[in-house]
Write an enzyme that holds these catalytic residues in place. Sequence first.
Site, PDB file in Angstrom:
ATOM      1  N   GLU A   1     -22.787  11.982 -11.715  1.00  0.00           N
ATOM      2  CA  GLU A   1     -21.323  11.850 -11.746  1.00  0.00           C
ATOM      3  C   GLU A   1     -20.841  12.026 -10.316  1.00  0.00           C
ATOM      4  O   GLU A   1     -21.092  13.064  -9.696  1.00  0.00           O
ATOM      5  CB  GLU A   1     -20.688  12.899 -12.656  1.00  0.00           C
ATOM      6  CG  GLU A   1     -20.785  12.574 -14.129  1.00  0.00           C
ATOM      7  CD  GLU A   1     -20.132  11.259 -14.516  1.00  0.00           C
ATOM      8  OE1 GLU A   1     -19.233  10.777 -13.806  1.00  0.00           O
ATOM      9  OE2 GLU A   1     -20.561  10.688 -15.537  1.00  0.00           O
TER      10      GLU A   1
ATOM     11  N   VAL B   1     -24.859  11.673  -1.735  1.00  0.00           N
ATOM     12  CA  VAL B   1     -25.946  12.549  -2.199  1.00  0.00           C
ATOM     13  C   VAL B   1     -26.450  12.060  -3.562  1.00  0.00           C
ATOM     14  O   VAL B   1     -27.658  12.046  -3.828  1.00  0.00           O
ATOM     15  CB  VAL B   1     -25.498  14.026  -2.253  1.00  0.00           C
ATOM     16  CG1 VAL B   1     -26.607  14.901  -2.812  1.00  0.00           C
ATOM     17  CG2 VAL B   1     -25.102  14.520  -0.865  1.00  0.00           C
ATOM     18  N   GLY B   2     -25.538  11.612  -4.409  1.00  0.00           N
ATOM     19  CA  GLY B   2     -25.928  11.122  -5.738  1.00  0.00           C
ATOM     20  C   GLY B   2     -26.940   9.997  -5.662  1.00  0.00           C
ATOM     21  O   GLY B   2     -27.927   9.958  -6.405  1.00  0.00           O
TER      22      GLY B   2
ATOM     23  N   CYS C   1     -12.401  14.948  -8.639  1.00  0.00           N
ATOM     24  CA  CYS C   1     -12.968  13.594  -8.662  1.00  0.00           C
ATOM     25  C   CYS C   1     -12.039  12.651  -9.403  1.00  0.00           C
ATOM     26  O   CYS C   1     -12.082  11.442  -9.204  1.00  0.00           O
ATOM     27  CB  CYS C   1     -14.334  13.625  -9.326  1.00  0.00           C
ATOM     28  SG  CYS C   1     -14.305  14.495 -10.889  1.00  0.00           S
TER      29      CYS C   1
ATOM     30  N   GLN D   1     -13.715  20.099   5.166  1.00  0.00           N
ATOM     31  CA  GLN D   1     -12.861  19.273   4.299  1.00  0.00           C
ATOM     32  C   GLN D   1     -11.468  19.130   4.913  1.00  0.00           C
ATOM     33  O   GLN D   1     -10.864  18.058   4.854  1.00  0.00           O
ATOM     34  CB  GLN D   1     -12.805  19.888   2.897  1.00  0.00           C
ATOM     35  CG  GLN D   1     -11.979  19.084   1.897  1.00  0.00           C
ATOM     36  CD  GLN D   1     -12.532  17.688   1.634  1.00  0.00           C
ATOM     37  OE1 GLN D   1     -13.714  17.516   1.374  1.00  0.00           O
ATOM     38  NE2 GLN D   1     -11.671  16.675   1.727  1.00  0.00           N
TER      39      GLN D   1
ATOM     40  N   GLY E   1     -21.497  15.319  -7.781  1.00  0.00           N
ATOM     41  CA  GLY E   1     -21.186  15.514  -6.367  1.00  0.00           C
ATOM     42  C   GLY E   1     -20.804  14.196  -5.733  1.00  0.00           C
ATOM     43  O   GLY E   1     -20.300  13.294  -6.409  1.00  0.00           O
ATOM     44  N   SER E   2     -21.052  14.083  -4.438  1.00  0.00           N
ATOM     45  CA  SER E   2     -20.613  12.893  -3.712  1.00  0.00           C
ATOM     46  C   SER E   2     -21.527  11.707  -4.006  1.00  0.00           C
ATOM     47  O   SER E   2     -22.674  11.862  -4.429  1.00  0.00           O
ATOM     48  CB  SER E   2     -20.622  13.194  -2.213  1.00  0.00           C
ATOM     49  OG  SER E   2     -21.950  13.484  -1.816  1.00  0.00           O
TER      50      SER E   2
ATOM     51  N   LYS F   1     -28.701  24.931  -9.602  1.00  0.00           N
ATOM     52  CA  LYS F   1     -28.298  25.177  -8.215  1.00  0.00           C
ATOM     53  C   LYS F   1     -26.803  24.914  -8.055  1.00  0.00           C
ATOM     54  O   LYS F   1     -26.350  23.768  -8.076  1.00  0.00           O
ATOM     55  CB  LYS F   1     -29.047  24.239  -7.252  1.00  0.00           C
ATOM     56  CG  LYS F   1     -28.784  24.617  -5.803  1.00  0.00           C
ATOM     57  CD  LYS F   1     -28.993  23.472  -4.837  1.00  0.00           C
ATOM     58  CE  LYS F   1     -27.715  22.854  -4.347  1.00  0.00           C
ATOM     59  NZ  LYS F   1     -26.756  23.718  -3.688  1.00  0.00           N
TER      60      LYS F   1
ATOM     61  N   GLU G   1     -12.995   7.724  -0.675  1.00  0.00           N
ATOM     62  CA  GLU G   1     -12.572   8.989  -1.275  1.00  0.00           C
ATOM     63  C   GLU G   1     -12.240   9.991  -0.161  1.00  0.00           C
ATOM     64  O   GLU G   1     -13.068  10.251   0.707  1.00  0.00           O
ATOM     65  CB  GLU G   1     -13.693   9.553  -2.153  1.00  0.00           C
ATOM     66  CG  GLU G   1     -13.249  10.796  -2.904  1.00  0.00           C
ATOM     67  CD  GLU G   1     -14.352  11.393  -3.768  1.00  0.00           C
ATOM     68  OE1 GLU G   1     -15.451  11.632  -3.246  1.00  0.00           O
ATOM     69  OE2 GLU G   1     -14.102  11.627  -4.958  1.00  0.00           O
TER      70      GLU G   1
HETATM   71  P1  NAD Z   1     -22.010  17.060  -2.409  1.00  0.00           P
HETATM   72  O1  NAD Z   1     -22.597  15.761  -2.832  1.00  0.00           O
HETATM   73  O2  NAD Z   1     -21.934  17.360  -0.979  1.00  0.00           O
HETATM   74  O3  NAD Z   1     -22.807  18.286  -3.083  1.00  0.00           O
HETATM   75  C1  NAD Z   1     -23.021  18.349  -4.481  1.00  0.00           C
HETATM   76  C2  NAD Z   1     -24.222  19.247  -4.735  1.00  0.00           C
HETATM   77  O4  NAD Z   1     -25.390  18.595  -4.226  1.00  0.00           O
HETATM   78  C3  NAD Z   1     -24.150  20.601  -4.047  1.00  0.00           C
HETATM   79  O5  NAD Z   1     -24.730  21.590  -4.869  1.00  0.00           O
HETATM   80  C4  NAD Z   1     -24.990  20.373  -2.804  1.00  0.00           C
HETATM   81  O6  NAD Z   1     -25.545  21.560  -2.267  1.00  0.00           O
HETATM   82  C5  NAD Z   1     -26.088  19.474  -3.355  1.00  0.00           C
HETATM   83  N1  NAD Z   1     -26.790  18.680  -2.335  1.00  0.00           N
HETATM   84  C6  NAD Z   1     -26.361  18.338  -1.094  1.00  0.00           C
HETATM   85  N2  NAD Z   1     -27.315  17.624  -0.452  1.00  0.00           N
HETATM   86  C7  NAD Z   1     -28.346  17.500  -1.320  1.00  0.00           C
HETATM   87  C8  NAD Z   1     -29.611  16.850  -1.252  1.00  0.00           C
HETATM   88  N3  NAD Z   1     -30.004  16.206  -0.152  1.00  0.00           N
HETATM   89  N4  NAD Z   1     -30.427  16.896  -2.325  1.00  0.00           N
HETATM   90  C9  NAD Z   1     -30.032  17.533  -3.458  1.00  0.00           C
HETATM   91  N5  NAD Z   1     -28.859  18.182  -3.579  1.00  0.00           N
HETATM   92  C10 NAD Z   1     -28.015  18.156  -2.521  1.00  0.00           C
HETATM   93  O7  NAD Z   1     -20.564  17.126  -3.115  1.00  0.00           O
HETATM   94  P2  NAD Z   1     -19.468  18.276  -2.957  1.00  0.00           P
HETATM   95  O8  NAD Z   1     -18.849  18.147  -1.614  1.00  0.00           O
HETATM   96  O9  NAD Z   1     -20.007  19.586  -3.405  1.00  0.00           O
HETATM   97  O10 NAD Z   1     -18.414  17.839  -4.094  1.00  0.00           O
HETATM   98  C11 NAD Z   1     -17.431  16.876  -3.902  1.00  0.00           C
HETATM   99  C12 NAD Z   1     -17.839  15.549  -4.521  1.00  0.00           C
HETATM  100  O11 NAD Z   1     -18.135  15.736  -5.894  1.00  0.00           O
HETATM  101  C13 NAD Z   1     -16.750  14.508  -4.481  1.00  0.00           C
HETATM  102  O12 NAD Z   1     -17.287  13.268  -4.114  1.00  0.00           O
HETATM  103  C14 NAD Z   1     -16.251  14.444  -5.918  1.00  0.00           C
HETATM  104  O13 NAD Z   1     -15.662  13.234  -6.306  1.00  0.00           O
HETATM  105  C15 NAD Z   1     -17.510  14.707  -6.666  1.00  0.00           C
HETATM  106  N6  NAD Z   1     -17.246  15.179  -8.018  1.00  0.00           N
HETATM  107  C16 NAD Z   1     -17.492  14.328  -9.062  1.00  0.00           C
HETATM  108  C17 NAD Z   1     -17.224  14.724 -10.372  1.00  0.00           C
HETATM  109  C18 NAD Z   1     -17.504  13.809 -11.531  1.00  0.00           C
HETATM  110  O14 NAD Z   1     -17.709  14.308 -12.640  1.00  0.00           O
HETATM  111  N7  NAD Z   1     -17.525  12.508 -11.332  1.00  0.00           N
HETATM  112  C19 NAD Z   1     -16.715  16.003 -10.612  1.00  0.00           C
HETATM  113  C20 NAD Z   1     -16.469  16.844  -9.515  1.00  0.00           C
HETATM  114  C21 NAD Z   1     -16.753  16.418  -8.225  1.00  0.00           C
END
Ligand code: NAD
Length: 476
Positions: free
Chosen positions: A245, A227-228, A279, A326, A223-224, A170, A378
């Site tokens: 991550e 959510v993580g 990130c 954003q 991701g964030s 996804k 962040e």
């Molecule tokens: P996000 O957490 O909003 O979304 C990430 C993914 O999760 C998207 O595909 C989103 O649709 C999905 N998602 C959202 N809600 C969900 C849920 N309830 N259940 C399952 N999946 C869900 O993050 P974003 O805004 O897309 O990306 C930015 C973030 O990603 C920043 O915090 C950044 O630091 C982080 N990031 C981390 C790394 C790393 O490797 N550490 C790399 C790139 C980005």
Amino acid sequence: MRANLIAGQWTAGKQTNPDINPSDVSDVIDQYASGDAAAVDAAVAAARAAFPAWSGSTPQQRFDALDFAGSEILARRAELGELLAREEGKTLPEATGEAARAGQIFKFFAGEALRTAGEIIPSIRPGMSVEVTREPIGVVGLITPWNFPIAIPAWKIAPALAYGNCVVFKPADLVPGCGWALADILSRSGLPAGVFNLVMGRGAVVGEAIIHHPGIDGISFTGSQAVGRRVGEAAFKRGAKFQLEMGGKNPLVVLDDAQLDQAVEVAVQGSFYSTGQRCTASSRIIVTQGIHDKFVSRLAERARALVVGDARDPKTQIGPVVDARQLEQDERYIGIGKGEGAKLLAGGERVKRDKNGYYFAPAVFAEANNSMRICREEIFGPVAAVVRARDYDEALALANDTEFGLSSGICTTSLKHASHFKRHAQAGLVMVNAPTAGVDYHVPFGGRKGSSYGPREQGRYAVEFYTTVKTAYTLA
Ligand code: NAD
């Protein structure tokens, strides 16, 4: 309309989602399917049905599919880079570089498929032998963020397939274009139907369905942090393997003995390139007394001179922010920083261009301190806060005083301080005289503390997440 890929079929959903160019919001790139829980069910069923044969496939079959994908991505890097710049807002050189990196990752894991090996270990018991082998974990759900729309999917999909797993992928719904293009390439790579499935759509719908699905054996999420944590809880509750991550608040330390020009460039690249939406971006710049004033005035001058504009204009150095939400977040933190008493020396406001896009001038705050929210949370935009430190020891303590631990950098000509920092920075990545962002594709990537959970991604370390170890005993 671009459909989902389920069981080898392009499957249109009931709903669609427009892919909008942040450099020009009147430019709708295309409509993409926005899936639902039923689409996830179908994708998981297809992946489970494909798993017995794919997990028993030969290394040559896996190599061939991954090598095909890598070759096509590399051959089309300019076109894929253009799509990436158009949907995410990175500049063309950054976007083309990211597309090339995705191709190189597929090539790397094509090779890894051939190099999978086990161990034979002499037993402590007479006549017994012990074999240690790795097996795929099963069906994996891969959930990715918007800021690296082709590289992050590549660094999850390629190892998942190389080690014999089936995939439900996804992409982030802000940037479905690159994810769809990858699925299109994989659909022609010789993979059997159902081995790789694409379900685009909203996190709250498709993402939730994946993380709670009993047919998903492992989840790799980037991701964030918010959510993580949710993904981790859902996976843990049903005993699925998971890897997270997440965000960062990465420090760059600049010591008195740094080469000034180099340190300013390292800070500019780390803080502002890719519009600060990495990130690994340097968002806290910790500078010792002796060089502080010179460094800050040079950094502010460089930030003001950066060319903000359309991602695909060759003159542009800093592309737009990814979307309105954003952009509002970046502006909100500028207000928070001012309210906390930090001094805004450059940027921090929207800028107008010919086209209606999300343009924002890179911001430099001085006189920040590490307890301010702009130094703890962040922001994920082109905003750098400079914190003054007495000496190296205080700078190191400030660098480590954060809940995150992804990347950490130092600019110095002192071997003693560089060596000490490499050993004592509490982060998964440490950079000496190089930007905190910008990494190789064949070595491990990931953080510690609140930034990451589980085994590292990329390079040979990716095997840890995508396989499970079996220890077999044989009595002769
Ligand atoms: P996000 O957490 O909003 O979304 C990430 C993914 O999760 C998207 O595909 C989103 O649709 C999905 N998602 C959202 N809600 C969900 C849920 N309830 N259940 C399952 N999946 C869900 O993050 P974003 O805004 O897309 O990306 C930015 C973030 O990603 C920043 O915090 C950044 O630091 C982080 N990031 C981390 C790394 C790393 O490797 N550490 C790399 C790139 C980005």
